[in-house]
Design a protein around this motif. Structure first.
Motif, PDB file in Angstrom:
ATOM      1  N   VAL A 244      42.279  29.004  47.368  1.00 42.59           N
ATOM      2  CA  VAL A 244      40.982  28.626  46.828  1.00 42.59           C
ATOM      3  C   VAL A 244      40.344  29.847  46.185  1.00 42.59           C
ATOM      4  N   ASP A 245      39.874  29.697  44.946  1.00 47.63           N
ATOM      5  CA  ASP A 245      39.166  30.782  44.271  1.00 47.63           C
ATOM      6  C   ASP A 245      37.739  30.857  44.801  1.00 47.63           C
ATOM      7  N   LEU A 246      37.283  32.075  45.111  1.00 49.14           N
ATOM      8  CA  LEU A 246      35.952  32.278  45.674  1.00 49.14           C
ATOM      9  C   LEU A 246      34.951  32.710  44.597  1.00 49.14           C
ATOM     10  N   ARG A 247      34.927  31.963  43.506  1.00 42.26           N
ATOM     11  CA  ARG A 247      34.025  32.233  42.383  1.00 42.26           C
ATOM     12  C   ARG A 247      34.203  33.674  41.891  1.00 42.26           C
ATOM     13  N   SER A 248      35.451  34.044  41.721  1.00 43.63           N
ATOM     14  CA  SER A 248      35.755  35.405  41.264  1.00 43.63           C
ATOM     15  C   SER A 248      35.408  35.575  39.790  1.00 43.63           C
ATOM     16  N   SER A 249      35.319  36.822  39.370  1.00 47.48           N
ATOM     17  CA  SER A 249      34.959  37.117  37.972  1.00 47.48           C
ATOM     18  C   SER A 249      36.080  36.746  37.014  1.00 47.48           C
TER      19      SER A 249
END
Length: 206
Positions: A56-61
Protein backbone atom coordinates in the motif's frame (compact mmCIF):
# COMPACT_ATOMS: atom_id res chain seq x y z
CA UNK A 1 9.16 -16.83 5.55
CA UNK A 2 8.57 -13.93 3.13
CA UNK A 3 11.10 -11.15 2.71
CA UNK A 4 12.09 -8.27 0.44
CA UNK A 5 15.37 -8.37 -1.47
CA UNK A 6 16.85 -5.08 -2.75
CA UNK A 7 17.90 -5.48 -6.39
CA UNK A 8 18.73 -1.84 -7.21
CA UNK A 9 19.77 1.16 -5.12
CA UNK A 10 22.30 1.86 -2.37
CA UNK A 11 20.95 -1.03 -0.30
CA UNK A 12 21.38 -3.55 -3.11
CA UNK A 13 21.79 -7.10 -1.83
CA UNK A 14 20.11 -6.49 1.52
CA UNK A 15 17.18 -8.65 2.58
CA UNK A 16 14.43 -7.58 4.92
CA UNK A 17 12.20 -10.22 6.54
CA UNK A 18 8.52 -9.42 6.58
CA UNK A 19 6.32 -9.63 9.64
CA UNK A 20 2.62 -8.90 9.84
CA UNK A 21 3.20 -5.23 8.94
CA UNK A 22 6.34 -3.36 7.81
CA UNK A 23 6.96 0.17 6.54
CA UNK A 24 9.30 1.03 3.67
CA UNK A 25 10.94 4.46 3.87
CA UNK A 26 13.82 6.68 5.01
CA UNK A 27 12.56 6.99 8.57
CA UNK A 28 14.77 5.43 11.25
CA UNK A 29 11.72 3.66 12.63
CA UNK A 30 10.88 2.03 9.28
CA UNK A 31 11.32 -1.75 9.30
CA UNK A 32 12.63 -1.58 5.71
CA UNK A 33 14.89 1.47 5.97
CA UNK A 34 16.46 2.45 2.64
CA UNK A 35 19.20 4.96 1.91
CA UNK A 36 17.30 6.61 -0.92
CA UNK A 37 16.71 10.37 -1.12
CA UNK A 38 13.93 9.86 -3.70
CA UNK A 39 11.59 8.10 -1.29
CA UNK A 40 9.47 9.51 1.52
CA UNK A 41 10.15 8.95 5.20
CA UNK A 42 7.15 6.63 5.28
CA UNK A 43 6.80 5.65 1.64
CA UNK A 44 4.86 2.37 1.53
CA UNK A 45 3.59 -0.43 3.72
CA UNK A 46 3.62 -4.19 3.21
CA UNK A 47 1.18 -6.07 5.40
CA UNK A 48 -0.36 -9.49 5.72
CA UNK A 49 -4.07 -10.21 5.45
CA UNK A 50 -5.04 -13.85 5.77
CA UNK A 51 -2.67 -15.90 3.63
CA UNK A 52 -1.63 -13.04 1.35
CA UNK A 53 0.55 -9.96 1.51
CA UNK A 54 -0.38 -6.54 0.15
CA UNK A 55 1.57 -3.40 -0.70
CA UNK A 56 0.00 0.00 0.00
CA UNK A 57 1.35 3.43 -0.94
CA UNK A 58 1.35 5.84 2.01
CA UNK A 59 0.67 8.98 -0.03
CA UNK A 60 4.32 9.19 -1.01
CA UNK A 61 5.71 12.01 -3.14
CA UNK A 62 6.94 9.84 -6.03
CA UNK A 63 4.45 6.99 -5.75
CA UNK A 64 4.88 3.23 -5.56
CA UNK A 65 5.14 0.96 -8.60
CA UNK A 66 4.40 -2.75 -8.79
CA UNK A 67 5.84 -4.52 -11.84
CA UNK A 68 6.16 -1.16 -13.62
CA UNK A 69 2.66 0.14 -12.83
CA UNK A 70 1.77 2.76 -10.24
CA UNK A 71 -0.52 1.32 -7.57
CA UNK A 72 -2.24 2.48 -4.43
CA UNK A 73 -2.97 -0.96 -2.99
CA UNK A 74 -2.38 -4.36 -4.55
CA UNK A 75 -1.85 -7.98 -3.48
CA UNK A 76 1.65 -9.40 -3.85
CA UNK A 77 2.79 -12.56 -5.59
CA UNK A 78 6.14 -14.23 -5.24
CA UNK A 79 8.55 -12.57 -7.65
CA UNK A 80 6.69 -9.23 -7.85
CA UNK A 81 8.94 -6.17 -8.19
CA UNK A 82 8.31 -3.11 -6.03
CA UNK A 83 9.94 0.19 -7.05
CA UNK A 84 10.16 3.07 -4.58
CA UNK A 85 12.30 6.00 -5.64
CA UNK A 86 15.61 4.66 -7.02
CA UNK A 87 15.30 1.34 -5.19
CA UNK A 88 13.89 -1.88 -6.61
CA UNK A 89 12.77 -4.64 -4.28
CA UNK A 90 11.53 -8.14 -5.00
CA UNK A 91 8.96 -10.00 -2.93
CA UNK A 92 10.24 -13.52 -2.22
CA UNK A 93 9.36 -16.44 -0.04
CA UNK A 94 11.56 -19.04 1.64
CA UNK A 95 10.13 -22.50 1.16
CA UNK A 96 10.62 -25.08 3.89
CA UNK A 97 13.87 -27.05 3.38
CA UNK A 98 14.94 -25.08 0.33
CA UNK A 99 16.84 -22.36 2.13
CA UNK A 100 16.78 -18.70 1.18
CA UNK A 101 16.32 -17.51 -2.35
CA UNK A 102 19.21 -15.68 -4.02
CA UNK A 103 18.67 -11.97 -4.61
CA UNK A 104 19.68 -12.25 -8.24
CA UNK A 105 17.63 -15.33 -9.07
CA UNK A 106 14.56 -15.00 -11.22
CA UNK A 107 11.48 -16.82 -10.05
CA UNK A 108 8.11 -17.02 -11.83
CA UNK A 109 5.39 -15.07 -10.12
CA UNK A 110 2.82 -17.28 -8.44
CA UNK A 111 0.27 -16.77 -5.66
CA UNK A 112 1.22 -17.60 -2.09
CA UNK A 113 -1.74 -19.90 -1.80
CA UNK A 114 -2.04 -22.28 -4.72
CA UNK A 115 -5.61 -23.16 -5.65
CA UNK A 116 -6.28 -26.84 -5.11
CA UNK A 117 -7.30 -28.83 -8.15
CA UNK A 118 -10.73 -30.34 -8.11
CA UNK A 119 -10.47 -33.87 -6.82
CA UNK A 120 -12.46 -36.70 -8.28
CA UNK A 121 -13.40 -37.65 -4.73
CA UNK A 122 -14.64 -34.20 -3.84
CA UNK A 123 -18.40 -34.11 -3.47
CA UNK A 124 -20.25 -32.42 -6.25
CA UNK A 125 -22.78 -29.77 -5.39
CA UNK A 126 -26.26 -31.10 -5.23
CA UNK A 127 -28.73 -29.90 -7.78
CA UNK A 128 -31.66 -28.10 -6.23
CA UNK A 129 -34.88 -28.62 -8.12
CA UNK A 130 -37.54 -26.00 -7.55
CA UNK A 131 -41.06 -27.08 -8.36
CA UNK A 132 -43.66 -24.41 -8.87
CA UNK A 133 -46.93 -25.54 -7.23
CA UNK A 134 -50.00 -25.60 -9.40
CA UNK A 135 -52.60 -23.19 -8.06
CA UNK A 136 -55.57 -25.11 -6.63
CA UNK A 137 -59.11 -24.39 -7.68
CA UNK A 138 -61.09 -22.14 -5.44
CA UNK A 139 -64.24 -24.05 -4.44
CA UNK A 140 -65.94 -20.74 -3.71
CA UNK A 141 -65.67 -19.68 -7.34
CA UNK A 142 -67.15 -22.01 -9.94
CA UNK A 143 -68.07 -21.27 -13.47
CA UNK A 144 -70.97 -23.18 -14.96
CA UNK A 145 -72.75 -22.92 -18.26
CA UNK A 146 -76.53 -23.03 -18.11
CA UNK A 147 -78.91 -22.40 -21.00
CA UNK A 148 -76.08 -21.00 -23.07
CA UNK A 149 -75.28 -18.31 -20.47
CA UNK A 150 -72.04 -18.17 -18.46
CA UNK A 151 -72.78 -17.69 -14.78
CA UNK A 152 -70.08 -16.94 -12.20
CA UNK A 153 -70.66 -17.41 -8.52
CA UNK A 154 -68.69 -15.08 -6.28
CA UNK A 155 -67.94 -15.82 -2.61
CA UNK A 156 -68.79 -12.19 -1.89
CA UNK A 157 -72.34 -12.49 -3.25
CA UNK A 158 -74.89 -11.76 -0.58
CA UNK A 159 -76.77 -14.78 0.72
CA UNK A 160 -79.79 -12.73 1.89
CA UNK A 161 -83.09 -13.67 0.26
CA UNK A 162 -85.52 -10.94 -0.80
CA UNK A 163 -88.57 -10.50 1.42
CA UNK A 164 -92.00 -11.72 0.41
CA UNK A 165 -93.19 -8.10 0.10
CA UNK A 166 -90.32 -7.34 -2.23
CA UNK A 167 -91.12 -10.34 -4.41
CA UNK A 168 -94.78 -9.27 -4.53
CA UNK A 169 -93.84 -5.75 -5.57
CA UNK A 170 -91.62 -7.07 -8.31
CA UNK A 171 -94.17 -9.57 -9.59
CA UNK A 172 -97.29 -7.39 -9.21
CA UNK A 173 -95.80 -4.04 -10.10
CA UNK A 174 -97.70 -3.66 -13.40
CA UNK A 175 -101.03 -4.46 -11.70
CA UNK A 176 -100.44 -1.73 -9.11
CA UNK A 177 -99.63 0.77 -11.84
CA UNK A 178 -102.85 0.01 -13.74
CA UNK A 179 -104.89 0.21 -10.54
CA UNK A 180 -103.35 3.57 -9.63
CA UNK A 181 -104.15 4.93 -13.10
CA UNK A 182 -107.77 3.77 -12.85
CA UNK A 183 -108.21 5.30 -9.37
CA UNK A 184 -106.69 8.58 -10.53
CA UNK A 185 -108.96 8.63 -13.54
CA UNK A 186 -111.99 8.03 -11.30
CA UNK A 187 -110.99 10.86 -8.99
CA UNK A 188 -110.55 13.24 -11.91
CA UNK A 189 -113.91 12.16 -13.39
CA UNK A 190 -115.68 12.73 -10.06
CA UNK A 191 -114.09 16.12 -9.71
CA UNK A 192 -115.15 17.09 -13.22
CA UNK A 193 -118.75 15.92 -12.52
CA UNK A 194 -118.91 17.98 -9.36
CA UNK A 195 -117.70 21.09 -11.19
CA UNK A 196 -120.36 20.49 -13.88
CA UNK A 197 -123.20 20.18 -11.35
CA UNK A 198 -122.03 23.26 -9.52
CA UNK A 199 -122.04 25.23 -12.75
CA UNK A 200 -125.62 24.15 -13.53
CA UNK A 201 -126.83 25.23 -10.12
CA UNK A 202 -125.25 28.66 -10.48
CA UNK A 203 -126.84 29.15 -13.90
CA UNK A 204 -130.29 28.11 -12.57
CA UNK A 205 -130.03 30.55 -9.72
CA UNK A 206 -129.52 33.40 -12.09
Amino acid sequence: MPFLTVLEGKNRGERFPLTERVVIGRDDRAEVKLDDAAISRRHARVYRSGDRYFVVDLRSSNGTQLNGETVQSHPLRVGDLIRVGESLLRFELDEAGSGSTSAGATRPARPLVQPRADSALSPRPETLTVTTPTPSRDPDKEVVEERGELLQFSPYKSSRKPSILGEDLVQRGPVFVVAAVVILAGVLAGLAWGIYKLTLLMMGAQ
